[in-house]
Design an enzyme around this catalytic site. Structure first.
Site, PDB file in Angstrom:
ATOM      1  N   SER A   1     -33.729 -13.032   3.127  1.00 29.01           N
ATOM      2  CA  SER A   1     -33.530 -14.415   2.664  1.00 29.01           C
ATOM      3  C   SER A   1     -32.069 -14.621   2.026  1.00 29.01           C
ATOM      4  O   SER A   1     -31.643 -16.026   1.738  1.00 29.01           O
ATOM      5  CB  SER A   1     -34.546 -14.730   1.374  1.00 29.01           C
ATOM      6  OG  SER A   1     -35.817 -14.656   1.959  1.00 29.01           O
TER       7      SER A   1
ATOM      8  N   GLU B   1      22.583  26.941   0.369  1.00 26.19           N
ATOM      9  CA  GLU B   1      22.670  26.979   1.844  1.00 26.19           C
ATOM     10  C   GLU B   1      23.897  27.214   2.464  1.00 26.19           C
ATOM     11  O   GLU B   1      24.296  27.732   3.633  1.00 26.19           O
ATOM     12  CB  GLU B   1      21.826  25.813   2.582  1.00 26.19           C
ATOM     13  CG  GLU B   1      20.423  25.977   2.038  1.00 26.19           C
ATOM     14  CD  GLU B   1      19.779  27.151   2.884  1.00 26.19           C
ATOM     15  OE1 GLU B   1      19.688  27.242   3.740  1.00 26.19           O
ATOM     16  OE2 GLU B   1      18.984  27.806   1.980  1.00 26.19           O
TER      17      GLU B   1
END
Length: 830
Positions: A492, A87
Site C-alpha cells: 500500500s 639511506e
C-alpha cells in the site's frame, strides 16, 4: 731494466685501454635496452581513493597500494632529514652514485663472503628510485650497473627534490603502506605533520626490510633500528643530543589504522559508494586513481538510522520470534582455556554493543558466562578473563523456536521454563551489558541476531541527497544491502502514486469511489480476482482521501480501473519507482517489486512540490590533482561569483529539473497523507508532534512491512521482511512494524528542529468539507476538514460515484439529496 719496465708499462697501458674499451662496449650494449627514464616526468603512482562524509569525516579508503601522494614541499623537513640520514646522507652532494659508498660496500661484502648474508648494495636514493620505478629486484652485477647508469642519467634530467619526492612517495614501508604519508596513517593514525621525532625515525628505519622491524613480532629490534636512525640524525647535525635522548626514551606506540569503513555504522553506505565508483571509473580508477569523494552521508543521521533499525529488528525478534540457540558450541573439557576457545569464534565487528560469551555453568535461575577477551593491537588475545551472569529473569525470550522446516511458512515454538532450557555449558552466545541493573555490574542480557531484516533510507527531498542509509542488521553478517538491492513488493505504500495520478488527471480528493465487492475477470483460463480490504470489510462510497487514509484496496483497484493502468504505468516510470510496470490491476496495490531507495526517492518528489529529484550518495568527486570531475548538483547559481557586494540582489539558484507532478497535485496528495498520520493507518506517528505525511505498506500474508513519511525537509523510509520471504505473523503491518522504526529515527532527527507546515502552493483553495463525503460543509461541525482543491474543482451539488451498480457502470451521478442514502449503503450495493 728501464727498457723492460717501459715495455711492461706499454703492455699494461694497451691492456688497460682494451679493458676500458670492453667495459665501455659492455656498458654501451646494456644502455641500449635500458628503460626510458624520462617517463618519470609524467609518473602518476597508484594512489588510494578516499571517501568522506558531509562534515569531512573519513568514511573509507580503497587502494591496491595504500598511498597518499605528497609534493616535496608538503613533506616536513624532519622526515626528509631522517630518511637521508638512514639511506643516503650524501644525497645532495653526489651525482647519482656514491663512489665512497660503493667501496665501503665492496669491503663489507668481502668480509661477509661465505657467511650467507645478502650482499650490501650501497644504492643511493637515486639508484633506489631507478630500481623501484624502472628495474626489478634481481640481485646481480648487471642490475647494479643498469641501476647506476640510470641514476647518472636521472640526476641530469631531474632536480634532487624531484627525485626525493618520487622516493618518499613510492617506497614500501610495510603493513601495506607505500610512501611516508600513508605510513604515518597506517602506523600511527596521524598525518606526517603530527609525527614525533621518534615516530619519524621509526618510519625511516623501515625501507631496508620492513618485516625485520615489525613492531609486534620483534619490538626490540624495531627500537634498536629506530635508535640507530636517531644516532645518524645526530651525527649529521639534524637534531641535538637532547632531542635524540628524548626520542630514544619514547616507547614505540604503534596504533595501526583500521582498514575498510572508518565511520561508525557506515559500512552499507560506503559499499554502495564503492560500487558506484567502480561502475563510473572502473576498478583501476577506483583503487589507483586517488579520487577524493565527498558523499552526502550525515554521520549523525547515519547513527540514528542504524540504531533505529537495529532496535526495531531486535524488538520484532523478541516479540514475535523465539530463542534459536547459540552461535556455536565449544569444548570446555580437559582444562581448556575458555578464553582461548571463545576467542576463536568470530564476532560481528559492527555491533560493538554486543560481545560474545561462553557459558561456563548454568542452573535454573542463571548462567555464569566468560566474555570473549579483547584482541590486542598485535592481534593476540588479551590474557584478562572477565566473567558475568545471565539471569533468567533478564532473558527476553520465553519460548524456543523450532523451524520453520523447508517449505513451511511458520515456525513451531516450545516454552522456556528456566535457563537450562535455553543454554548449556560450552554454548557461545551474544550478550549485552544490562544497563541500570540493581544487581551489580556483572549482569548481562542474552541477545541473538534477528532473522528478520530490512533497510532504512533518509533523504533530502530538495536535492535527492541520501543523508543516511542502512541495509540490514549487520554488514559483517551480510553485505546484501536491503536498501538498494532487495526488490520487494511495496504494498500500500505505492497507493499514493495511484492517487496522485488521479489527482493530476481531473480527480479531486473529494471524488467518490465505491468501496464494495468487485470481481475482475483476468481472461480465459484465469480465475476471477476478488480483491479485498485488510480486515475484509467494506465502507461503501467513499472519497479518495478516505481511501488513502484507510488504505482501501478495493477503492484503489476501482480507481485504477477507471483511469486505466497505462496511465499509472507512465507515472510510476516518471517517479522512478519502476522502469516498466506491468499494466495489470494488481500492480495498483503495490504488487510490483522495487526498492526502498526508489520509493524514498519517489516520495521526495512529492515532498519537493512535484519537481524531480535524483537520489544520490555522492556530492562531488575530485581527481588526484583536486580538479572536480563530477558534481551531482547541476543547478545554476546566478550572482554567486560576485567578488564584492554593491547592493545587488541575493544570488538565486535556478533549478531546471522537470516537474513530475503539478505542485498543486503534490500538495493535495501530501495533505491526504497527513490524514494517514492523523486519522488513518499510521496514527502512532502522531507522537512526533510535528507535521508529518506518510503511508504504510503491507503485502499479502504480512510478508513485507513498509512505512515512508516526510516533513517539508526530510524524507525517511523503512522496509522490514525476511530475506527469504515468508509471513511475519498476523498484525505485522507497516503501521505496527515499520512505523515505530521511522518514529525512533525521526524523534532524534527532528529533536532540534521546529515543526514546519507544508507549504500551500499558489492557486490551491482550502474548502471546509465533510471528511466522509467530501461535500461542502459551510457551517462547520464535527467530521469537517479543510480540503485542498485546484481552481474550479470544488465540490458542487452533485457528484459521481465511481464503481456504482456493482461495477456494471463505472460512474453514477448522485444528488446532494440522495447523498445520505448512497453513503449509508442503501440499494443493496454491498
Amino acid at each position: 731494466m728501464l727498457n723492460t719496465f717501459g715495455y711492461l708499462l706499454g703492455i699494461g697501458a694497451v691492456l688497460g685501454l682494451i679493458a676500458a674499451g670492453a667495459v665501455g662496449f659492455y656498458i654501451s650494449k646494456m644502455s641500449e635496452d635500458l628503460p626510458d627514464y624520462t617517463q618519470l616526468r609524467n609518473y602518476e603512482p597508484p594512489v588510494m581513493t578516499r571517501i568522506h562524509a558531509t562534515d569531512g569525516s573519513l568514511v573509507a579508503e580503497y587502494a591496491t597500494e595504500r598511498r597518499l601522494f605528497l609534493p616535496i614541499q608538503a613533506i616536513p623537513s624532519i622526515i626528509k632529514e631522517a630518511f637521508l640520514s638512514a639511506e643516503d646522507k650524501n644525497f645532495y652532494i653526489h651525482n647519482g652514485v656514491d663512489v665512497g659508498g660503493v667501496f665501503r660496500a665492496a669491503a663489507t661484502n668481502f668480509r661477509n663472503r661465505g657467511s650467507g648474508r645478502r650482499p650490501v648494495g650501497a644504492s643511493t636514493i637515486t639508484q633506489q628510485v631507478a630500481k623501484n620505478f624502472l628495474l626489478t629486484n634481481e640481485v646481480s652485477i648487471e642490475r647494479k650497473i643498469k641501476e647506476a647508469i640510470l641514476a647518472l642519467r636521472m640526476e641530469q634530467a631531474y632536480t634532487k627534490d624531484r627525485i626525493l619526492e618520487l622516493y618518499l612517495n613510492e617506497i614500501y614501508l610495510g603493513m601495506g603502506a607505500y610512501g611516508v604519508a600513508a605510513a604515518a596513517l597506517v602506523y600511527f593514525d596521524k598525518s606526517v605533520h603530527e609525527l614525533t621525532l621518534a615516530e619519524v625515525a621509526y618510519l625511516a628505519a623501515l625501507p631496508k626490510a620492513p618485516n625485520n622491524y615489525n613492531p609486534f613480532r620483534d619490538p626490540a629490534r624495531a627500537i634498536e633500528r629506530r635508535n640507530w636512525v636517531l644516532d645518524r640524525m645526530l651525527e649529521n647535525g639534524f637534531i641535538t643530543e637532547a632531542q635524540s635522548l628524548e626520542a630514544k626514551n619514547e616507547p614505540l606506540k604503534v596504533t595501526p589504522r583500521e582498514t575498510g569503513s572508518h565511520l561508525v555504522a557506515s559500512e552499507y553506505f560506503a559499499e554502495e559508494v564503492r560500487r558506484q565508483l567502480a561502475s563510473m571509473y572502473g576498478e583501476k580508477g577506483l583503487y589507483q586513481g586517488g579520487l577524493s569523494v565527498r558523499t552526502t552521508l550525515d554521520p549523525a543521521y547515519q547513527v540514528m538510522a542504524r540504531n533505529a533499525l537495529m532496535e526495531g529488528l531486535i524488538d520484532f525478534d523478541v516479540k514475535r520470534s523465539g530463542w534459536r540457540g547459540p552461535v556455536t558450541t565449544v569444548d570446555l573439557d580437559n582444562g581448556a582455556d575458555w578464553g582461548q576457545r571463545v576467542g576463536e569464534v568470530e564476532a560481528y565487528s559492527d555491533v560493538p554493543e554486543w560481545r560474545l560469551a561462553v557459558v561456563l555453568s548454568v542452573d535454573n535461575t542463571e548462567a555464569v558466562i566468560g566474555l570473549q577477551p579483547p584482541r590486542l593491537v598485535s592481534g593476540a588475545l588479551s590474557m584478562d578473563r572477565e566473567r558475568g551472569r545471565l539471569p533468567f529473569k533478564e532473558v527476553a525470550w520465553r519460548r524456543i523456536q523450532q523451524g520453520p522446516e523447508p517449505g513451511q511458512d511458520y515456525a513451531r515454538y516450545t516454552s522456556a521454563r528456566n535457563m537450562t532450557d535455553l543454554v548449556q555449558r560450552g554454548d557461545v552466545v551474544y550478550v549485552q551489558k544490562a544497563e541500570g541493573s540493581e544487581e551489580g555490574d556483572d549482569i548481562w542480557r542474552l541477545r541473538q541476531v534477528p532473522e528478520v531484516s530490512g533497510g532504512i533510507v533518509a533523504m533530502d527531498p530538495h536535492t535527492g541527497r541520501v543523508l543516511a542509509m542502512v541495509g540490514g542488521f549487520s554488514y559483517a553478517e551480510s553485505e546484501f544491502n536491503r536498501a538498494t538491492q532487495a526488490r520487494r513488493q511495496p504494498g500500500s505504500s505505492f497507493k499514493p502514486f495511484v492517487y496522485a495520478t488521479a489527482l493530476d488527471n481531473g480527480y479531486t480528493p473529494a471524488s467518490v469511489v465505491l468501496d464494495g465487492p468487485i470481481e475482475i475477470d483476468p481472461g480465459p483460463g484465469q480465475p476471477v480476482w476478488r480483491p479485498k480490504n485488510y480486515g475484509g470489510k467494506f465502507a461503501g462510497p467513499s472519497t479518495l482521501r478516505y481511501g488513502i487514509e484507510r488504505s482501501r484496496n478495493v477503492m484503489t483497484v476501482r480507481l485504477a480501473k477507471d483511469m486505466g493502468m497505462p496511465l499509472i504505468v507512465e507515472y510510476a516510470r516518471r517517479f522512478g519507482i519502476y522502469d516498466q510496470l506491468k499494466p495489470y490491476l494488481p500492480m495498483s496495490l503495490g504488487a510490483g517489486e522495487t526498492t526502498i531507495m526508489r520509493m524514498v526517492g519517489a516520495y521526495s518528489i512529492i515532498a519537493n512540490s512535484g519537481q524531480k529529484v535524483t537520489p544520490t550518495l555522492i556530492d562531488r568527486i575530485q581527481d588526484r590533482y583536486g580538479r572536480t570531475i563530477y558534481r551531482h548538483d547541476d543547478r545554476v547559481c546566478q550572482g554567486c561569483v560576485a567578488e564584492e557586494w554593491h547592493n545587488q540582489p541575493e544570488p538565486t539558484i535556478i533549478d531546471e529539473s522537470e516537474y513530475v507532478l503539478d505542485p498543486m497535485t503534490a500538495y493535495q496528495i501530501t495533505s491526504m497523507m497527513e490524514g494517514v498520520v492523523q486519522r488513518g493507518t499510521a496514527t502512532r506517528v502522531r507522537v512526533l508532534g510535528k507535521p508529518i505525511a506518510g503511508k504504510t505498506g503491507t503485502t499479502n500474508d504480512e510478508r513485507d512491512a513498509w512505512f515512508i513519511g516526510f516533513t517539508p525537509d526530510l524524507v525517511a523510509g523503512v522496509y522490514v521482511g525476511y530475506d527469504n520471504p515468508r509471513p511475519m505473523g498476523r498484525g505485522a503491518t507497516g503501521g505496527q512494524i515499520a512505523a515505530p522504526i521511522f518514529i525512533n529515527f525521526m524523534e532524534e532527527a527532528l529533536a532540534d528542529k521546529p515543526g514546519v507546515e507544508f507549504r500551500v502552493p499558489e492557486g490551491i483553495k482550502l474548502v471546509p468539507v465533510y471528511l466522509k463525503s467530501g461535500q461542502p460543509a459551510p457551517n462547520g461541525g464535527s467530521g469537517v476538514i479543510l480540503e485542498a482543491f485546484k481552481p474550479g474543482t470544488a465540490p458542487g451539488d452533485t457528484f459521481s460515484v465511481i464503481g456504482m451498480n456493482n461495477g456494471k457502470s463505472s460512474r453514477s451521478s448522485v444528488t446532494r439529496e440522495s447523498e445520505r442514502a448512497v453513503l449509508s449503503g442503501t440499494g443493496g450495493l454491498y
